[in-house]
Design a protein around this motif. Structure first.
Motif, PDB file in Angstrom:
ATOM      1  N   ALA A  32     -63.885 -40.247 -24.092  1.00 37.18           N
ATOM      2  CA  ALA A  32     -63.971 -41.511 -24.764  1.00 37.18           C
ATOM      3  C   ALA A  32     -65.288 -41.960 -25.025  1.00 37.18           C
ATOM      4  CB  ALA A  32     -63.076 -42.516 -24.232  1.00 37.18           C
ATOM      5  N   ALA A  33     -66.015 -42.233 -26.047  1.00 37.16           N
ATOM      6  CA  ALA A  33     -67.268 -42.792 -26.216  1.00 37.16           C
ATOM      7  C   ALA A  33     -67.259 -44.438 -26.339  1.00 37.16           C
ATOM      8  CB  ALA A  33     -68.036 -42.128 -27.462  1.00 37.16           C
ATOM      9  N   PHE A  34     -68.140 -44.789 -25.260  1.00 35.95           N
ATOM     10  CA  PHE A  34     -68.367 -46.274 -25.509  1.00 35.95           C
ATOM     11  C   PHE A  34     -69.564 -46.588 -25.946  1.00 35.95           C
ATOM     12  CE2 PHE A  34     -69.732 -50.503 -23.830  1.00 35.95           C
ATOM     13  CZ  PHE A  34     -68.539 -51.200 -23.894  1.00 35.95           C
ATOM     14  N   ALA A  89     -62.716 -37.748 -28.207  1.00 33.80           N
ATOM     15  CA  ALA A  89     -61.523 -37.843 -28.749  1.00 33.80           C
ATOM     16  C   ALA A  89     -61.304 -39.098 -29.182  1.00 33.80           C
ATOM     17  CB  ALA A  89     -60.521 -37.707 -27.570  1.00 33.80           C
ATOM     18  N   CYS A  90     -61.881 -40.321 -28.861  1.00 38.19           N
ATOM     19  CA  CYS A  90     -61.869 -41.577 -29.480  1.00 38.19           C
ATOM     20  C   CYS A  90     -63.151 -42.290 -29.025  1.00 38.19           C
ATOM     21  CB  CYS A  90     -60.598 -42.211 -28.881  1.00 38.19           C
ATOM     22  SG  CYS A  90     -60.541 -42.186 -26.969  1.00 38.19           S
ATOM     23  N   SER A  91     -63.377 -43.176 -29.701  1.00 38.42           N
ATOM     24  CA  SER A  91     -64.564 -44.132 -29.389  1.00 38.42           C
ATOM     25  C   SER A  91     -64.241 -45.446 -29.751  1.00 38.42           C
ATOM     26  CB  SER A  91     -65.756 -43.574 -30.178  1.00 38.42           C
ATOM     27  OG  SER A  91     -65.595 -43.752 -31.507  1.00 38.42           O
ATOM     28  N   VAL A  92     -65.203 -46.262 -29.018  1.00 39.73           N
ATOM     29  CA  VAL A  92     -65.230 -47.815 -29.335  1.00 39.73           C
ATOM     30  C   VAL A  92     -66.615 -48.256 -29.055  1.00 39.73           C
ATOM     31  CG1 VAL A  92     -64.490 -50.011 -28.288  1.00 39.73           C
ATOM     32  CG2 VAL A  92     -62.981 -48.227 -28.023  1.00 39.73           C
ATOM     33  N   SER A  93     -66.787 -49.101 -30.084  1.00 40.04           N
ATOM     34  CA  SER A  93     -68.369 -49.688 -30.060  1.00 40.04           C
ATOM     35  C   SER A  93     -68.556 -51.168 -30.783  1.00 40.04           C
ATOM     36  CB  SER A  93     -69.596 -48.775 -30.740  1.00 40.04           C
ATOM     37  OG  SER A  93     -69.295 -48.857 -32.071  1.00 40.04           O
ATOM     38  N   VAL A  94     -69.560 -51.882 -30.438  1.00 37.00           N
ATOM     39  CA  VAL A  94     -69.768 -53.148 -31.289  1.00 37.00           C
ATOM     40  C   VAL A  94     -70.645 -52.271 -32.405  1.00 37.00           C
ATOM     41  CG1 VAL A  94     -72.100 -53.471 -30.272  1.00 37.00           C
ATOM     42  CG2 VAL A  94     -70.443 -55.272 -30.975  1.00 37.00           C
ATOM     43  N   ASP A  95     -70.554 -53.130 -33.582  1.00 34.30           N
ATOM     44  CA  ASP A  95     -71.299 -53.000 -34.784  1.00 34.30           C
ATOM     45  C   ASP A  95     -72.666 -53.232 -34.400  1.00 34.30           C
ATOM     46  OD1 ASP A  95     -72.701 -52.873 -37.028  1.00 34.30           O
ATOM     47  OD2 ASP A  95     -70.916 -53.136 -38.157  1.00 34.30           O
ATOM     48  N   ASN A  96     -73.507 -52.529 -33.980  1.00 33.27           N
ATOM     49  CA  ASN A  96     -74.911 -52.789 -33.496  1.00 33.27           C
ATOM     50  C   ASN A  96     -75.674 -53.000 -34.500  1.00 33.27           C
ATOM     51  OD1 ASN A  96     -75.091 -52.098 -30.457  1.00 33.27           O
ATOM     52  ND2 ASN A  96     -74.071 -50.218 -31.148  1.00 33.27           N
ATOM     53  N   GLU A  97     -75.447 -52.386 -35.624  1.00 34.52           N
ATOM     54  CA  GLU A  97     -76.482 -52.677 -36.914  1.00 34.52           C
ATOM     55  C   GLU A  97     -76.197 -54.088 -37.333  1.00 34.52           C
ATOM     56  OE1 GLU A  97     -77.785 -51.074 -41.261  1.00 34.52           O
ATOM     57  OE2 GLU A  97     -76.675 -49.906 -39.702  1.00 34.52           O
ATOM     58  N   LEU A  98     -74.864 -54.691 -37.436  1.00 33.42           N
ATOM     59  CA  LEU A  98     -74.414 -55.936 -37.713  1.00 33.42           C
ATOM     60  C   LEU A  98     -75.137 -56.987 -36.727  1.00 33.42           C
ATOM     61  CD1 LEU A  98     -73.161 -57.966 -39.672  1.00 33.42           C
ATOM     62  CD2 LEU A  98     -71.193 -57.292 -38.311  1.00 33.42           C
ATOM     63  N   GLY A  99     -74.767 -56.939 -35.659  1.00 29.89           N
ATOM     64  CA  GLY A  99     -75.461 -57.595 -34.735  1.00 29.89           C
ATOM     65  C   GLY A  99     -76.858 -57.880 -35.109  1.00 29.89           C
ATOM     66  N   GLY A 126     -50.561 -38.260 -24.574  1.00 32.99           N
ATOM     67  CA  GLY A 126     -50.323 -37.748 -25.933  1.00 32.99           C
ATOM     68  C   GLY A 126     -49.194 -38.722 -26.755  1.00 32.99           C
ATOM     69  N   THR A 127     -49.506 -40.174 -26.603  1.00 30.36           N
ATOM     70  CA  THR A 127     -48.987 -41.071 -27.297  1.00 30.36           C
ATOM     71  C   THR A 127     -49.923 -41.861 -28.431  1.00 30.36           C
ATOM     72  OG1 THR A 127     -49.524 -42.580 -25.421  1.00 30.36           O
ATOM     73  CG2 THR A 127     -47.449 -41.449 -25.344  1.00 30.36           C
ATOM     74  N   ASP A 128     -50.863 -41.033 -28.904  1.00 29.20           N
ATOM     75  CA  ASP A 128     -51.936 -41.666 -29.764  1.00 29.20           C
ATOM     76  C   ASP A 128     -51.581 -41.358 -31.198  1.00 29.20           C
ATOM     77  OD1 ASP A 128     -52.432 -39.003 -29.154  1.00 29.20           O
ATOM     78  OD2 ASP A 128     -54.386 -39.120 -29.823  1.00 29.20           O
ATOM     79  N   ALA A 129     -50.521 -40.945 -31.451  1.00 32.20           N
ATOM     80  CA  ALA A 129     -50.088 -40.639 -32.930  1.00 32.20           C
ATOM     81  C   ALA A 129     -50.402 -41.815 -33.828  1.00 32.20           C
ATOM     82  CB  ALA A 129     -48.798 -40.131 -32.905  1.00 32.20           C
ATOM     83  N   GLY A 130     -51.052 -41.549 -34.971  1.00 26.99           N
ATOM     84  CA  GLY A 130     -51.219 -42.950 -35.728  1.00 26.99           C
ATOM     85  C   GLY A 130     -52.084 -43.753 -35.276  1.00 26.99           C
ATOM     86  N   GLN A 131     -52.747 -43.616 -34.063  1.00 28.26           N
ATOM     87  CA  GLN A 131     -53.805 -44.674 -33.924  1.00 28.26           C
ATOM     88  C   GLN A 131     -55.185 -44.258 -34.240  1.00 28.26           C
ATOM     89  OE1 GLN A 131     -53.333 -47.208 -31.884  1.00 28.26           O
ATOM     90  NE2 GLN A 131     -51.089 -46.762 -31.464  1.00 28.26           N
ATOM     91  N   GLU A 132     -55.861 -45.114 -34.643  1.00 28.32           N
ATOM     92  CA  GLU A 132     -57.226 -45.003 -34.887  1.00 28.32           C
ATOM     93  C   GLU A 132     -58.218 -44.394 -33.978  1.00 28.32           C
ATOM     94  OE1 GLU A 132     -58.883 -45.546 -38.023  1.00 28.32           O
ATOM     95  OE2 GLU A 132     -57.051 -46.258 -39.087  1.00 28.32           O
ATOM     96  N   ALA A 133     -59.179 -43.437 -34.361  1.00 34.57           N
ATOM     97  CA  ALA A 133     -59.934 -42.661 -33.519  1.00 34.57           C
ATOM     98  C   ALA A 133     -60.968 -43.442 -33.123  1.00 34.57           C
ATOM     99  CB  ALA A 133     -60.212 -41.306 -33.964  1.00 34.57           C
ATOM    100  N   HIS A 134     -61.396 -44.367 -33.881  1.00 35.84           N
ATOM    101  CA  HIS A 134     -62.502 -45.470 -33.468  1.00 35.84           C
ATOM    102  C   HIS A 134     -62.288 -46.935 -33.619  1.00 35.84           C
ATOM    103  CE1 HIS A 134     -66.445 -46.744 -33.022  1.00 35.84           C
ATOM    104  NE2 HIS A 134     -66.451 -47.460 -33.990  1.00 35.84           N
ATOM    105  N   VAL A 135     -62.888 -47.454 -32.875  1.00 34.37           N
ATOM    106  CA  VAL A 135     -62.588 -49.135 -32.804  1.00 34.37           C
ATOM    107  C   VAL A 135     -63.957 -49.737 -32.855  1.00 34.37           C
ATOM    108  CG1 VAL A 135     -61.863 -51.175 -31.619  1.00 34.37           C
ATOM    109  CG2 VAL A 135     -60.451 -49.176 -31.639  1.00 34.37           C
ATOM    110  N   SER A 136     -64.099 -50.467 -34.035  1.00 28.58           N
ATOM    111  CA  SER A 136     -65.511 -51.021 -34.021  1.00 28.58           C
ATOM    112  C   SER A 136     -65.076 -52.453 -33.827  1.00 28.58           C
ATOM    113  CB  SER A 136     -65.846 -50.951 -35.515  1.00 28.58           C
ATOM    114  OG  SER A 136     -67.248 -51.681 -35.963  1.00 28.58           O
ATOM    115  N   ALA A 137     -65.695 -53.406 -32.809  1.00 27.73           N
ATOM    116  CA  ALA A 137     -65.817 -54.427 -32.418  1.00 27.73           C
ATOM    117  C   ALA A 137     -66.935 -55.314 -33.120  1.00 27.73           C
ATOM    118  CB  ALA A 137     -66.034 -54.600 -31.195  1.00 27.73           C
TER     119      ALA A 137
END
Length: 349
Positions: free
Chosen positions: A143-145, A157-167, A321-332
């Motif tokens: 998981a990438a933070f 497999a999945c990632s979460v980040s703030v929108d650095n450019e917008l910030g 194995g319960t990630d079906a239908g979940q977004e692979a990336h979350v942008s905060a």
């Protein structure tokens, strides 16, 4: 240290019977037998080998967290929030400080995987994940933070980040709106995707106002080794002194994070410059100290609790194995917190 065989001998039963008691498989067992086993466990002070049980069951309710360094309070706060989120889901966390060194990250990840830990959150925001691709092929779930997974989908497999450019755009728009025209950017080496995004954001905000970011006002610790995570305050101090000593110094500076900003406070005062009278300063992160330094720091807030929970949740869903239908990336979404370290430039500046 007592073993399962010691417990079996003390209770007069087989090792498999002890194992059945430990794992709750005693439906057909005589109550007296179970009582003897439990008494032997208590008297001998036996603690089950959790690692052996994990390998046997194929499940390990532990995840890894690799951060640059908890010497930066932002990463310490992240570790705390990740641990709380994982505990709520029945998982433990092993925390590693790798200082963004790819070889050290790979060594930590190798150790975690060899110990049965399959899921690891990486928070170093690297430009590439090539250094751990071989471990992913062996079963490591990443998981990438603080970094989007694009360009590394086969590894992340999945990632979460703030929108650095917008910030950084928000920070730049704020300063331009106050009347600043010469704005600097103060950072350690810009060799991570998050730092590059923040620089791009400031550049975009200035371009929208018809201004150009002077390359001479982009300070990134020329000549220093590593990424400057542990030396942030000192590098901020050095960097602001160099920027303010130029023939045409900036009237405002955006720093790559709050620790660089606090170092910049000290460096400005070394030169007798006041904040925000002589130079406005904007940080990034909104660590707890930002609100209590003097003057209170204007900064870009990352919703750290939300991001930590999203990282942990996404990783565990993949592991289970319960990630079906979940977004692979979350942008905060970042939020500009305006405090006392920014003001209009002096007339004539």
């Amino acid at each position: 240290m007592a073993s399962i065989l010691d417990v079996a001998r003390a209770a007069g039963v087989s090792a498999s019977t002890v194992s059945n008691v430990l794992n709750g498989r005693h439906g057909r067992m005589q109550a007296e037998t179970r009582a003897r086993v439990l008494q032997a466990i208590e008297e001998l002070g036996y603690t089950p080998n959790a690692l052996a049980q994990q390998f046997k069951s194929g499940r390990n309710r532990t995840i890894g967290l690799i951060v640059p360094s908890v010497a930066n309070p932002f990463w310490g706060a992240l570790a705390h929030k990740v641990e709380r989120a994982a505990t709520a889901l029945g998982y433990k966390v092993l925390i590693c400080n790798a200082e963004r060194d790819p070889q050290q990250e790979a060594r930590y990840a190798e150790t975690l995987l060899s110990s049965g830990v399959r899921g690891v959150i990486f928070s170093s925001s690297p430009l590439t994940f090539d250094h751990i691709a071989h471990l992913v092929r062996r079963g490591l779930v990443v998981a990438a933070f603080d970094r989007r997974g694009q360009g590394a989908e086969e590894v992340v497999a999945c990632s979460v980040s703030v929108d650095n450019e917008l910030g950084a755009r928000l920070a730049g728009q704020h300063l331009v709106g106050l009347g600043h025209r010469r704005i600097g950017f103060l950072s350690g080496p810009i060799r991570t995707s998050s730092r590059a995004g923040r620089l791009d954001g400031l550049r975009a905000a200035m371009a929208k106002a018809g201004l150009a970011l002077d390359p001479a006002l982009v300070w990134q610790g020329a000549g220093i080794g590593g990424y400057g995570d542990t030396e942030g305050p000192e590098l901020g101090r050095i960097g602001i002194r160099e920027l303010l000593s130029r023939d045409d110094p900036p009237t405002a500076v955006v720093t790559v994070n709050d620790m660089y900003a606090m170092g910049a406070y000290a460096g400005a005062r070394d030169l007798g410059a006041s904040i925000p009278g002589d130079v406005s300063i904007v940080g990034f992160d909104d660590v707890d100290l930002a609100a209590v330094v003097h003057p209170a720091l204007t900064t870009v807030r990352q919703p750290l609790a939300v991001m930590a929970e999203a990282s942990v949740g996404a990783l565990i869903r993949v592991l289970e194995g319960t990630d079906a239908g979940q977004e692979a990336h979350v942008s905060a979404m970042p939020q500009l917190i305006v405090r006392a370290s920014t003001a209009p430039p002096k007339q004539g500046s």
